[in-house]
Design a protein around this motif. Structure first.
Motif, PDB file in Angstrom:
ATOM      1  N   SER A 218      38.327  52.966  39.270  1.00 22.49           N
ATOM      2  CA  SER A 218      37.658  52.188  40.314  1.00 22.49           C
ATOM      3  C   SER A 218      36.905  51.008  39.708  1.00 22.49           C
ATOM      4  CB  SER A 218      36.671  53.078  41.080  1.00 22.49           C
ATOM      5  OG  SER A 218      37.367  54.094  41.756  1.00 22.49           O
ATOM      6  N   HIS A 219      36.181  51.303  38.625  1.00 20.57           N
ATOM      7  CA  HIS A 219      35.396  50.243  37.990  1.00 20.57           C
ATOM      8  C   HIS A 219      36.315  49.144  37.473  1.00 20.57           C
ATOM      9  CE1 HIS A 219      32.117  48.297  35.935  1.00 20.57           C
ATOM     10  NE2 HIS A 219      31.265  49.228  36.381  1.00 20.57           N
ATOM     11  N   THR A 222      37.486  46.976  40.324  1.00 18.32           N
ATOM     12  CA  THR A 222      36.464  46.007  40.728  1.00 18.32           C
ATOM     13  C   THR A 222      36.386  44.868  39.713  1.00 18.32           C
ATOM     14  OG1 THR A 222      35.175  47.737  41.783  1.00 18.32           O
ATOM     15  CG2 THR A 222      33.999  45.719  41.210  1.00 18.32           C
ATOM     16  N   ASP A 226      37.469  40.905  40.422  1.00 21.15           N
ATOM     17  CA  ASP A 226      36.493  39.810  40.328  1.00 21.15           C
ATOM     18  C   ASP A 226      36.988  38.749  39.359  1.00 21.15           C
ATOM     19  OD1 ASP A 226      34.928  41.146  42.103  1.00 21.15           O
ATOM     20  OD2 ASP A 226      33.327  41.681  40.686  1.00 21.15           O
ATOM     21  N   THR A 231      34.141  36.686  41.753  1.00 18.72           N
ATOM     22  CA  THR A 231      33.124  37.679  42.065  1.00 18.72           C
ATOM     23  C   THR A 231      32.472  37.300  43.387  1.00 18.72           C
ATOM     24  OG1 THR A 231      32.749  38.023  39.715  1.00 18.72           O
ATOM     25  CG2 THR A 231      31.008  38.771  41.231  1.00 18.72           C
ATOM     26  N   GLU A 294      38.194  43.245  50.779  1.00 19.07           N
ATOM     27  CA  GLU A 294      38.423  42.388  49.607  1.00 19.07           C
ATOM     28  C   GLU A 294      38.428  40.909  50.012  1.00 19.07           C
ATOM     29  OE1 GLU A 294      38.581  43.425  46.526  1.00 19.07           O
ATOM     30  OE2 GLU A 294      39.125  45.556  46.613  1.00 19.07           O
ATOM     31  N   SER A 403      28.076  41.528  45.844  1.00 17.97           N
ATOM     32  CA  SER A 403      28.403  42.111  44.541  1.00 17.97           C
ATOM     33  C   SER A 403      27.097  42.345  43.786  1.00 17.97           C
ATOM     34  CB  SER A 403      29.291  41.140  43.760  1.00 17.97           C
ATOM     35  OG  SER A 403      28.606  39.913  43.589  1.00 17.97           O
ATOM     36  N   THR A 469      30.334  50.538  51.642  1.00 19.64           N
ATOM     37  CA  THR A 469      31.645  50.128  51.133  1.00 19.64           C
ATOM     38  C   THR A 469      32.717  50.636  52.089  1.00 19.64           C
ATOM     39  OG1 THR A 469      31.892  52.164  49.883  1.00 19.64           O
ATOM     40  CG2 THR A 469      30.980  50.269  48.694  1.00 19.64           C
ATOM     41  N   GLY A 519      31.515  46.001  49.224  1.00 25.21           N
ATOM     42  CA  GLY A 519      32.932  45.875  48.922  1.00 25.21           C
ATOM     43  C   GLY A 519      33.816  46.989  49.443  1.00 25.21           C
ATOM     44  N   ASP A 523      35.004  49.541  45.028  1.00 27.46           N
ATOM     45  CA  ASP A 523      33.725  48.896  44.717  1.00 27.46           C
ATOM     46  C   ASP A 523      32.530  49.828  44.806  1.00 27.46           C
ATOM     47  OD1 ASP A 523      34.989  46.504  44.207  1.00 27.46           O
ATOM     48  OD2 ASP A 523      34.760  45.760  46.255  1.00 27.46           O
ATOM     49  N   SER A 525      32.023  51.512  42.580  1.00 25.97           N
ATOM     50  CA  SER A 525      31.576  51.308  41.197  1.00 25.97           C
ATOM     51  C   SER A 525      30.417  50.323  41.140  1.00 25.97           C
ATOM     52  CB  SER A 525      32.746  50.789  40.355  1.00 25.97           C
ATOM     53  OG  SER A 525      33.156  49.522  40.835  1.00 25.97           O
ATOM     54  N   ARG A 526      30.373  49.371  42.087  1.00 30.28           N
ATOM     55  CA  ARG A 526      29.253  48.406  42.079  1.00 30.28           C
ATOM     56  C   ARG A 526      27.934  49.141  42.336  1.00 30.28           C
ATOM     57  NH1 ARG A 526      31.907  43.269  42.507  1.00 30.28           N
ATOM     58  NH2 ARG A 526      33.690  43.297  43.940  1.00 30.28           N
TER      59      ARG A 526
END
Lengths: 634, 168, 420
Positions: A218-219, A222, A226, A231, A294, A403, A469, A519, A523, A525-526
């Motif tokens: 996932s990270h 993302t 970006d 981003t 997205e 983000s 998300t 996201g 995302d 992961s954000r």
């Protein structure tokens, strides 16, 4: 009540009038659900079965092979995690290939758009990049990314480099350390094969490792999105079915990966003229599900609808094409479109639907395919001429694009030297009681958006900041929660003050939205990045923060995997739909209590959104007390 | 009103056992499946699915007109209530779990409650909500179980059948 | 029509209610010598054990029967006059009848031994027996001896333990318990269960005398034939019962072990019927009767009631022995007879020590014994009762799975719909 979304309800009436079937009809036909499946007590892993275990203690109590309820439930759960991990990481791998192909000169279509992010990600992954050309650095990063999928010798870097030291130790202590993404998935399939791993605790630890691998994927998704497409920065748009425009070529982009959708956004700009020649006032792109997130986050493309209501735009009669890649795309779209002029266009060789138009989309032929797809939609627009359309005039304003970089950017207007300080100060001071990431899907078993709305209203009023998300963010978008006005309407006084201060410092002329759209589902992961940054800044581990996650209407295996990595990172994680684990008190007990001792996080299963909000708030307060901060009663 | 029966079409039974779970859940304290499982309850199903000769045969109480279980009950617990319902649910406190009824039921439709001080339990229709459909019928995904009255011909054949076996 | 029934228990009540259904206008009178309330005789162990009071074992109260238009007269019938059609009661009342049913049951047999008259030596048949045993327990007796290894004895022993007797001894002449119903292996499981409850069992022994206790009057011990003396403040004799045939015999009715009846439950006396434990059905299959089985008494009573009310419906003899009983965690069902080939299924689940034994010959099920695992017992009972031939029966029994034909046949037809 099928949906809290008025536009959806209008279209459900239209679908009924057209005699069309929707997800709600099929849901009703699936009742009664099989209780064995519902409790995780059906095993089809070998052909001696299917085996079932009676949850009420009667015979049978064991599968043919002797697997008991604990084994069966644990095996089913970790297979779901493996499938979720495979989905997110498949998405990431697709992006890695796109970057790699551009870097190696195999495709012109995926140049690096955000060089700063490329450098930042490369740096985090241990590539200095000093004096390197962009293409060279991109090549090195893409190579590194692709290596993450194979079995390595060290803990999986794309996950472990983005965690606190304490978390890395906790996972190592537990033995939940993936060394590669795909070998971990393969191992879970191996372990859940007949006659391999039968120890429920061992299986769950394997599942946690697989969820950590999911986080790596996932990270990566993302990060690479970006780098390739920019981003996200705050952007204004609209959401809901009212964003359709009868006079334009209406194209819905549905699925997940910007590898497809971002190219279609580009191609649409180039083909406005062709649309004009066909008599259209232009091309109107709209997003569905995470693809919608997205392109909303990066381009302000409006969101059409989400998750369980994905079939409904077709019944307006105004949708010319639904272009899909993969994940959460209902095969029913083809049947829904069969009585309309709408073209359902599949694009991925690994995700076809019989009856759909398939236009193969690869990194090499991206531009040509994108044009072909839009041309197909223009053709459909032409065939629509003269037919009646009925578009509900319902849509909400949306501010999205938050983000981590955007949030830090906004906070830095308050404290340029230490951007996290205002956030931390307000958490410590109590203006922000905690942060909850609300993620996941809609689920037809829940009236659409009911849990999202109920949860957010309760939490916002109690000064809890909400990050959103996926289709959760979609729900908040359609219901007007992603607006400055929503801060006035829903946020408690402390939260409102903070949102206003940030808004003013950024010259927005009003507060930030109380729900920040960060996201798509990869995302999430954000959100972990923010938590890790705050934890590191405070010198504590993530399992001490007043931060929680919730998937109040989840349905997918991806959500199971996300929820598991959130628990692994020490967060209380609420699920609003009961997962199929009740058949094993051992497994259910481990997930809702036992795991807390090991990793700090745990699952809260609560279908009622108000009770869920109370439980989540309680968990945040427990964390606040743990940090020595003032706590509040419910 | 004529007593309605749970009618069985064995050819449609896939052996999924959903009827058994639904029956058990309807007789749980929680009153619903997931609630009962989550609470660790052990309610007993009162419908059975036999696998015989490669086919599935769901069976439960037929609510006989001259019920052998009522004759056999030494505790005046099993009885024919209004409308033809053969039950002991409203006289549970009298049941001593001696299994005379279990021994006597030609359908094997009575069983032990599984409690520490066990009682005999059977299809007692205490599972139907407002629409009156028994839980097992509602749960059947294939229509192998339906709810209705047996037609006159069948009713007489049943009487004949039961008389025959009662006297054998 | 004036119908009179002597006996207010299983057969009597069933007869009265069946007669009422068949003949709404008939006058129906039940005469009971144990008071107006019919009770569940099989539940007197609950009274002894202290797990139920009388209100919980009532079969039909006088009020219940009166609501059905059935009169209940307490009293003891001492003579019947078939000529004029009268029943004479002990208190001098005369009750006229058009049709009479004798449902007088059976009386326990006390062994003809010295000391049998001592207080505390008793049978275990009536509610009053249970009350007497409770009284003796209340007076402080801690030792009890139960003679016999049959059902009545085991029920009594189990109840005595629950009542709190410190030492309960079963004196059993046979080499194992429930010798009429069980094979030695099943009986062994029952015996071990009783020993687990703290009941001492002496096999191969019998009493030779009852000796008075130190206080005089009451029994103090049981002397065995082998010379052993076992302390006992209470002795319950479960040594069989004798059908109460006196009323019929004194009026000149024929009796064998029980009052002889034809297939319509008619005695040899005009207008007089008999049903239940007092009756013996003449003809094939009847020679083993009376059975002393509650369900059989109910069936016979109902049939007699219908016939008295004018419906001539024969009752087919040839029932099978069948008993189900539970002693705490131990459940036992025994149906039919032993013999022929044998299939046994032994399991640790669902209950420890569970055993299912089937006895069959020529693909016909003769009988079965289930200990602890009682699932689907009724299916097998009806297979025994019908005498139906099931090809390959032994194989099916070993797998505990009957063939579809047998299943559909057992389960009737009308509710099972076949797709055209």
């Amino acid at each position: 009540m099928k949906s809290h979304d008025t536009a959806v309800r209008v279209m459900l009436d239209a679908a009924r009038d057209q005699g069309a079937e929707t997800v709600w009809d099929r849901h009703a036909k699936q009742d009664p659900r099989c209780g064995f499946g519902e409790t995780g007590l059906c095993c089809r892993h070998c052909s001696q079965g299917p085996c079932r275990i009676n949850p009420f203690g009667e015979d049978p109590q064991k599968g043919v092979c002797g697997a008991d309820a604990d084994t069966m439930v644990a095996r089913g759960l970790v297979r779901a995690i493996a499938a979720g991990c495979a989905s997110h990481s498949g998405h990431a791998k697709h992006l890695a290939h796109a970057l790699h192909k551009w870097a190696k000169g195999h495709s012109d279509h995926y140049p690096v758009k955000d060089e700063a992010k490329l450098k930042a990600v490369a740096g985090r992954m241990g590539i200095s990049g000093e004096g390197m050309e962009t293409r060279q650095l991109a090549g090195q990063l893409a190579d590194l990314a692709l290596k993450q999928f194979a079995e390595g010798e060290a803990p999986l870097a794309w996950a472990f480099n983005h965690l606190t030291a304490g978390r890395r130790e906790a996972l190592e202590r537990l033995g939940a350390v993936p060394t590669g993404i795909e070998n971990t998935i393969a191992e879970m399939l191996h372990r859940t094969h007949m006659g391999v791993d039968a120890d429920p605790v061992n299986l769950l630890i394997g599942g946690i490792a697989c969820a950590v691998a999911d986080y790596a994927g996932s990270h990566m998704a993302t990060d690479l999105s970006d780098i390739l497409f920019g981003t996200p920065q705050p952007v204004a748009s609209r959401a809901n079915l009212g964003v359709m425009d009868a006079g334009k070529v209406n194209i819905a982009l549905h699925g997940h990966n910007p590898v497809l959708s971002d190219l279609l956004v580009r191609a649409a700009l180039e083909m406005e003229g062709e649309a004009g020649e066909a008599g259209a006032a232009g091309i109107n792109l709209m997003g569905v599900c995470c693809t919608g997130n997205e392109i909303l986050m990066r381009h302000g493309v409006p969101s059409l609808t989400h998750s369980i209501s994905q079939e409904l735009p077709i019944f307006t009669g105004a949708l010319d094409a639904m272009v899909v890649d993969y994940q959460c795309v209902y095969p029913s779209l083809v049947a829904a479109a069969s009585c309309a002029h709408t073209r359902v266009i599949t694009t991925m060789g690994m995700a076809k639907i019989s009856g759909a138009v398939h236009i193969e989309f690869t990194e090499e032929n991206a531009r040509e395919s994108a044009q072909k797809i839009i041309r197909e939609a223009i053709g459909a627009f032409k065939s629509r001429k003269g037919r009646a359309v009925s578009i509900p005039e319902i849509s909400s304003e949306v501010t999205a694009g938050f983000s981590v970089e955007a949030i830090v950017g906004a906070l830095s207007k308050l404290d340029p030297a230490d951007p996290l300080k205002p956030l931390i100060d307000n958490i410590v001071g109590g203006n922000i009681q905690g942060v909850v990431l609300v993620a996941g899907c809609n689920n037809v078993k829940v009236p659409q958006d009911e849990n999202f709305l109920g949860l957010a209203k309760e939490l916002l009023a109690r000064d809890v900041l909400v990050l959103a998300t996926g289709c959760g963010a979609g729900a908040y978008a359609r219901h007007g929660f992603l607006t400055p006005g929503a801060a006035e309407k829903y946020a408690g006084p402390g939260l409102k003050a903070v949102l206003s201060a940030v808004g003013e410092a950024n010259g927005l002329g009003g507060p930030l939205p109380p729900v920040l759209h960060i996201g798509s589902c990869v995302d999430n992961s954000r959100a972990v990045d923010i938590a890790v940054a705050v934890a590191n800044r405070l010198g504590v581990d993530t399992d001490k923060l007043p931060v929680a996650a919730s998937a109040p209407e989840y349905k997918t295996e991806k959500a199971v995997s996300i929820g598991t990595y959130a628990v692994a990172f020490g967060l209380p994680v609420h699920l609003g739909v009961v997962p199929p684990v009740l058949g094993s008190q051992t497994v259910a007990g481990l997930l809702t209590a036992g795991v807390k001792e090991l990793l700090g996080g745990w699952f809260i299963v609560e279908p009622d959104p108000l009770k869920a909000a109370e439980a989540i708030f309680g968990a945040l307060q427990e964390r606040r007390r743990g940090l020595g901060l003032a706590s509040r009663p419910w | 009103m004529e007593f309605k029966e749970i009618l069985i079409r064995p050819d449609k039974c896939t052996g999924c056992l959903s009827c058994r779970l639904a029956c058990a859940a309807a007789h749980s304290r929680a009153g619903n499946f997931l609630g009962a499982v989550a609470a660790g309850e052990k309610p007993r199903a009162r419908i059975f699915v036999h696998r015989a000769g490669g086919k599935n045969l769901p069976l439960n109480c037929r609510h006989c007109t001259d019920p052998p279980c009522v004759d056999a009950c030494v505790a005046a617990s099993m009885h024919t209530a209004g409308g033809g319902l053969v039950t002991n649910h409203d006289r549970q406190e009298r049941c001593i779990g001696c299994w005379m009824c279990v021994m006597s039921c030609p359908f094997g439709a009575i069983r032990d409650s599984g409690e520490e001080d066990p009682r005999a339990v059977k299809c007692d229709r205490q599972c139907a909500p407002g629409d009156g459909l028994p839980a097992c019928v509602r749960a059947c995904p294939t229509g192998a179980l339906t709810y209705g009255t047996v037609d006159q011909f069948s009713a007489s054949s049943r009487e004949e059948f039961l008389r025959k076996w009662l006297q054998c | 029509m004036n119908l009179v029934i002597v006996g207010n228990s299983a057969a009597g009540v069933a007869a009265a209610e069946a007669a009422r259904r068949a003949s709404p206008r008939a006058r129906i009178t039940v005469i009971g010598d144990e008071g107006a309330q019919a009770y569940c005789r099989c539940l007197i162990p609950e009274i002894l054990a202290g797990t139920a009071d009388f209100s919980r074992i009532i079969l039909r109260s006088g009020e219940d029967l009166r609501r059905e238009g059935i009169e209940v007269a307490g009293g003891r019938a001492v003579e019947i006059l078939p000529g004029p059609g009268r029943v004479m009661l002990e208190d001098g009342r005369e009750i006229p009848y058009d049709r009479l049913l004798l449902a007088t049951g059976a009386a326990p047999v006390l062994p003809d031994l010295p000391g049998r008259e001592l207080q505390g030596v008793m049978g275990f048949r009536d509610y009053s027996d249970a009350l007497e045993a409770v009284r003796i327990a209340g007076a402080g007796a801690g030792d009890a001896v139960v003679l016999g290894g049959g059902l009545v004895s085991l029920k009594a022993a189990h109840a005595l333990k629950k009542r709190g007797f410190a030492r309960v001894t079963l004196v059993v002449k046979s080499p194992h318990l429930m010798s009429k119903q069980l094979d030695p292996e099943s009986a062994g499981l029952v015996g071990r269960a009783f020993e687990g409850m703290g009941v001492r069992i002496i096999f191969g022994a019998d009493a030779s005398a009852f000796l008075p206790g130190p206080g005089g009057g009451g029994v103090g011990s049981v002397l065995l034939e082998d010379g052993r003396e076992i302390p006992a403040g209470l002795v319950i004799a479960g040594k069989g019962v004798r059908p109460r045939t006196g009323l019929a015999e004194r009026a000149g009715g024929a009796a064998g072990r029980g009052i002889l009846v034809d297939s319509c439950l008619r005695t040899t006396l005009p207008g007089v019927y008999a049903a239940g434990d007092c009756a013996q059905v003449a003809g094939p299959g009847g020679e083993e009767a009376p059975w002393g089985l509650w369900p059989l008494a109910v069936e016979q009573g109902r049939r007699a009631g219908l016939n008295m009310a004018g419906r001539e419906e024969p009752w087919q003899p040839g029932g099978v022995a069948q008993n189900a009983v539970r002693f705490g965690p131990l459940s036992v069902i025994s149906v039919g007879r032993r013999g022929g080939e044998e299939v046994a299924v032994r399991r640790r689940h669902p209950a420890p020590g569970s055993l299912r034994k089937f006895f069959f010959r020529d693909d016909r099920l003769l009988g079965y014994v289930f200990v602890n695992d009682i699932r689907d017992a009724g299916l097998y009972t009806w297979l025994v009762r019908s005498g139906r031939r099931v090809p390959g029966l032994g194989r099916f029994l070993a797998g505990e799975r009957l063939p579809l034909e047998a299943m559909t046949w057992l389960s009737g037809r009308d509710h099972i719909l076949r797709e055209g």
